[in-house]
Enzyme design. Structure first.
Site, mmCIF file in Angstrom:
data_model
loop_
_atom_site.group_PDB
_atom_site.id
_atom_site.type_symbol
_atom_site.label_atom_id
_atom_site.label_comp_id
_atom_site.label_asym_id
_atom_site.label_seq_id
_atom_site.Cartn_x
_atom_site.Cartn_y
_atom_site.Cartn_z
ATOM 1 N N ALA A 121 0.852 -1.201 0.000
ATOM 2 C CA ALA A 121 0.000 0.000 0.000
ATOM 3 C C ALA A 121 0.880 1.241 0.000
ATOM 4 O O ALA A 121 2.022 1.202 0.474
ATOM 5 C CB ALA A 121 -0.909 0.020 1.228
ATOM 6 N N THR A 162 1.298 4.156 1.975
ATOM 7 C CA THR A 162 0.848 4.420 3.351
ATOM 8 C C THR A 162 1.303 5.781 3.901
ATOM 9 O O THR A 162 1.099 6.037 5.095
ATOM 10 C CB THR A 162 1.342 3.314 4.303
ATOM 11 O OG1 THR A 162 2.762 3.193 4.171
ATOM 12 C CG2 THR A 162 0.692 1.978 4.010
ATOM 13 N N TYR A 189 -5.846 -5.687 2.876
ATOM 14 C CA TYR A 189 -5.883 -4.948 4.141
ATOM 15 C C TYR A 189 -6.291 -3.506 3.873
ATOM 16 O O TYR A 189 -5.843 -2.895 2.902
ATOM 17 C CB TYR A 189 -4.510 -5.002 4.833
ATOM 18 C CG TYR A 189 -4.077 -6.423 5.044
ATOM 19 C CD1 TYR A 189 -4.456 -7.120 6.184
ATOM 20 C CD2 TYR A 189 -3.363 -7.105 4.052
ATOM 21 C CE1 TYR A 189 -4.114 -8.448 6.352
ATOM 22 C CE2 TYR A 189 -3.021 -8.441 4.207
ATOM 23 C CZ TYR A 189 -3.398 -9.097 5.358
ATOM 24 O OH TYR A 189 -3.076 -10.420 5.518
ATOM 25 N N ASP A 219 -8.752 2.070 9.106
ATOM 26 C CA ASP A 219 -9.734 2.839 9.878
ATOM 27 C C ASP A 219 -9.944 4.235 9.284
ATOM 28 O O ASP A 219 -10.963 4.867 9.539
ATOM 29 C CB ASP A 219 -9.272 2.961 11.341
ATOM 30 C CG ASP A 219 -7.863 3.519 11.487
ATOM 31 O OD1 ASP A 219 -7.034 3.319 10.564
ATOM 32 O OD2 ASP A 219 -7.583 4.165 12.509
ATOM 33 N N TYR A 225 -5.468 9.569 1.491
ATOM 34 C CA TYR A 225 -5.118 8.168 1.753
ATOM 35 C C TYR A 225 -6.386 7.346 1.982
ATOM 36 O O TYR A 225 -6.571 6.287 1.381
ATOM 37 C CB TYR A 225 -4.183 8.108 2.962
ATOM 38 C CG TYR A 225 -3.973 6.730 3.541
ATOM 39 C CD1 TYR A 225 -3.193 5.773 2.885
ATOM 40 C CD2 TYR A 225 -4.531 6.369 4.774
ATOM 41 C CE1 TYR A 225 -2.998 4.497 3.433
ATOM 42 C CE2 TYR A 225 -4.339 5.112 5.327
ATOM 43 C CZ TYR A 225 -3.575 4.178 4.647
ATOM 44 O OH TYR A 225 -3.385 2.926 5.198
ATOM 45 N N TRP A 243 -3.714 1.721 13.214
ATOM 46 C CA TRP A 243 -2.556 2.057 14.052
ATOM 47 C C TRP A 243 -1.570 0.893 14.112
ATOM 48 O O TRP A 243 -1.215 0.394 15.192
ATOM 49 C CB TRP A 243 -3.016 2.438 15.458
ATOM 50 C CG TRP A 243 -3.906 3.633 15.561
ATOM 51 C CD1 TRP A 243 -4.727 4.150 14.592
ATOM 52 C CD2 TRP A 243 -4.106 4.463 16.719
ATOM 53 N NE1 TRP A 243 -5.404 5.245 15.074
ATOM 54 C CE2 TRP A 243 -5.037 5.450 16.378
ATOM 55 C CE3 TRP A 243 -3.594 4.458 18.010
ATOM 56 C CZ2 TRP A 243 -5.457 6.446 17.283
ATOM 57 C CZ3 TRP A 243 -4.008 5.425 18.906
ATOM 58 C CH2 TRP A 243 -4.927 6.412 18.548
HETATM 59 N N1 LIG Z 1 0.642 1.441 9.011
HETATM 60 C C1 LIG Z 1 -0.558 1.697 9.584
HETATM 61 O O1 LIG Z 1 -0.653 2.352 10.623
HETATM 62 C C2 LIG Z 1 -1.822 1.151 8.963
HETATM 63 C C3 LIG Z 1 -3.057 1.476 9.545
HETATM 64 C C4 LIG Z 1 -4.225 0.961 8.995
HETATM 65 C C5 LIG Z 1 -4.146 0.143 7.883
HETATM 66 N N2 LIG Z 1 -2.949 -0.134 7.321
HETATM 67 C C6 LIG Z 1 -2.931 -0.981 6.117
HETATM 68 O O2 LIG Z 1 -2.237 -2.177 6.443
HETATM 69 C C7 LIG Z 1 -1.551 -2.666 5.274
HETATM 70 C C8 LIG Z 1 -0.090 -2.899 5.608
HETATM 71 O O3 LIG Z 1 0.509 -1.653 5.988
HETATM 72 P P1 LIG Z 1 1.993 -1.559 6.527
HETATM 73 O O4 LIG Z 1 1.947 -0.811 7.810
HETATM 74 O O5 LIG Z 1 2.664 -2.888 6.459
HETATM 75 O O6 LIG Z 1 2.606 -0.588 5.421
HETATM 76 P P2 LIG Z 1 4.113 -0.388 4.969
HETATM 77 O O7 LIG Z 1 5.041 -0.845 6.049
HETATM 78 O O8 LIG Z 1 4.203 1.012 4.459
HETATM 79 O O9 LIG Z 1 4.256 -1.423 3.780
HETATM 80 C C9 LIG Z 1 3.652 -1.214 2.545
HETATM 81 C C10 LIG Z 1 4.459 -1.949 1.514
HETATM 82 O O10 LIG Z 1 3.915 -1.613 0.236
HETATM 83 C C11 LIG Z 1 4.981 -1.320 -0.627
HETATM 84 N N3 LIG Z 1 4.622 -0.413 -1.679
HETATM 85 C C12 LIG Z 1 4.428 0.927 -1.618
HETATM 86 N N4 LIG Z 1 4.225 1.420 -2.850
HETATM 87 C C13 LIG Z 1 4.308 0.356 -3.691
HETATM 88 C C14 LIG Z 1 4.219 0.226 -5.090
HETATM 89 N N5 LIG Z 1 4.060 1.287 -5.895
HETATM 90 N N6 LIG Z 1 4.332 -1.010 -5.633
HETATM 91 C C15 LIG Z 1 4.531 -2.091 -4.842
HETATM 92 N N7 LIG Z 1 4.658 -2.020 -3.515
HETATM 93 C C16 LIG Z 1 4.539 -0.803 -2.954
HETATM 94 C C17 LIG Z 1 6.012 -0.673 0.269
HETATM 95 O O11 LIG Z 1 7.273 -0.702 -0.367
HETATM 96 P P3 LIG Z 1 8.346 0.458 -0.023
HETATM 97 O O12 LIG Z 1 8.476 0.500 1.458
HETATM 98 O O13 LIG Z 1 9.573 -0.002 -0.738
HETATM 99 O O14 LIG Z 1 7.732 1.710 -0.573
HETATM 100 C C18 LIG Z 1 5.950 -1.541 1.492
HETATM 101 O O15 LIG Z 1 6.773 -2.669 1.346
HETATM 102 C C19 LIG Z 1 -1.810 -1.620 4.191
HETATM 103 O O16 LIG Z 1 -2.891 -2.021 3.390
HETATM 104 C C20 LIG Z 1 -2.180 -0.374 4.956
HETATM 105 O O17 LIG Z 1 -2.991 0.502 4.184
HETATM 106 C C21 LIG Z 1 -1.782 0.328 7.837
#
Ligand SMILES: NC(=O)c1ccc[n+]([C@@H]2O[C@H](COP(=O)([O-])OP(=O)(O)OC[C@H]3O[C@@H](n4cnc5c(N)ncnc54)[C@H](OP(=O)(O)O)[C@@H]3O)[C@@H](O)[C@H]2O)c1
Length: 300
Positions: free
Chosen positions: A60, A62, A99, A102, A125, A150
């Site tokens: 994502a 993010t 995924y 919120d 976002y 979170w």
């Molecule tokens: N983090 C939060 O607080 C949070 C809260 C609610 C929901 N979520 C959801 O939970 C899920 C997992 O989030 P997370 O915290 O693991 O996020 P994350 O650590 O930012 O990981 C997202 C991954 O997606 C990759 N990505 C970004 N742009 C991309 C692209 N253009 N092509 C392919 N891959 C790409 C990133 O690669 P790079 O790092 O190399 O860019 C990273 O490996 C997501 O769906 C997010 O929306 C997260």
């Protein structure tokens, strides 16, 4: 075979460690499949993955604040990318696990949001993630979408790690006390994903649909940060900052471009009933996070 997309993110790394027990796990990162690529549709059209049972999309865009000025890029990844990955799953007769956030909700509800509540995202976002939910669910009817909040992990850049690092060098800190949500560990998300995938693989009932998946309990960022530094001090980690030195900020931080929902507490009854699980309180995982810091400090 299971395809994990976004394998190098916080959640992707956790899933990489746990999903291998289900069979062959193929991992895609931004390096081998950039979801923002304008040619993504034709690139994916050429992909053949014999024996594919599920596509798990942990990728994502993010960067919540940056998305305000890059909504087009965020949309390509979070909405169109998710839709095309769901289409890839559908073309192979596989399931799609995804995924969401919120931040699709508007935050004005008095109690926890249920899956039936109407989303009303306040920022770019949230808009792109909501579009991704809708497009991917339409593209692959055999979907499981987990909305979470979170998120933190032992390995990634995340809020409790930032707090811990600041607590080692700062004497005081201000933290928001207006937003309420549930800090959620990637450990919990990966454990429930594993359960859900057993159904997808025919080893249990498959439970398609949209679910809220967060830790039980709720907190403000102030309460979360105080918990982290208290626990770190109890474990003898080198923190200068005590919980009392973290003071409440009762007005939103206007220096951040994206508006956040004030209440994003999510009701999890549907997931608990469907998957037969009891979701631990967020403090359980926060404590495990801090214990992990001690281990990392021992290794240095
Ligand atoms: N983090 C939060 O607080 C949070 C809260 C609610 C929901 N979520 C959801 O939970 C899920 C997992 O989030 P997370 O915290 O693991 O996020 P994350 O650590 O930012 O990981 C997202 C991954 O997606 C990759 N990505 C970004 N742009 C991309 C692209 N253009 N092509 C392919 N891959 C790409 C990133 O690669 P790079 O790092 O190399 O860019 C990273 O490996 C997501 O769906 C997010 O929306 C997260």
């Amino acid at each position: 075979m299971i395809l994990l997309v976004g394998a190098d993110g916080q959640l992707g790394r956790e899933l990489s460690a746990s999903l291998g027990v289900l069979g062959h796990l193929s991992r895609w990162t931004v390096g081998n499949m950039d979801l923002a690529d304008p040619d993504l549709e034709s690139r994916l059209a050429g992909v053949e993955l014999p024996g594919l049972k599920a596509v798990v999309n942990a990728a994502a865009y993010t960067a919540v604040d940056r998305a305000e000025s890059e909504e087009d890029v965020a949309y390509r990844v979070n909405a169109r990318g998710a839709e095309l990955l769901a289409g890839l799953a559908e073309r192979h007769g596989a399931a799609f696990v995804h995924y969401s956030t919120d931040y699709v909700y508007g935050g004005s509800k008095a109690g926890p949001y249920t899956e039936e509540d109407e989303p009303a995202p306040l920022n770019a976002y949230g808009r792109t993630k909501l579009a991704g939910d809708r497009l991917s669910m339409a593209a692959c009817p055999r979907h499981i979408v987990f909305r979470t909040s979170w998120v933190f992990s032992q390995t990634g850049a995340c809020f409790p790690r930032t707090v811990y690092n600041l607590a080692r060098t700062r004497d005081s800190l201000e933290m928001d006390c207006t937003q309420r949500g549930a800090p959620t560990s990637t450990e919990l998300l990966a454990a429930v994903t594993l359960l859900a995938l057993r159904g997808v693989l025919g080893r249990g009932p498959a439970a398609w649909g949209l679910y809220h998946l967060v830790s039980s309990g709720e907190a403000t960022w102030l309460e979360f940060s105080r918990h982290i530094v208290s626990r770190a001090a109890e474990l003898g980690l080198p923190v200068r900052l005590g919980p009392g030195a973290i003071t409440p900020r009762s007005v939103p931080d206007l220096s951040r471009p994206a508006v956040r929902p004030l209440n994003s507490v999510l009701s999890t009854g549907k997931a608990e009933e469907t998957f037969g699980i009891a979701l631990p309180n967020w403090t359980y995982y926060a404590d495990r996070f801090v214990e992990g810091l001690r281990y990392q400090a021992d290794l240095r």
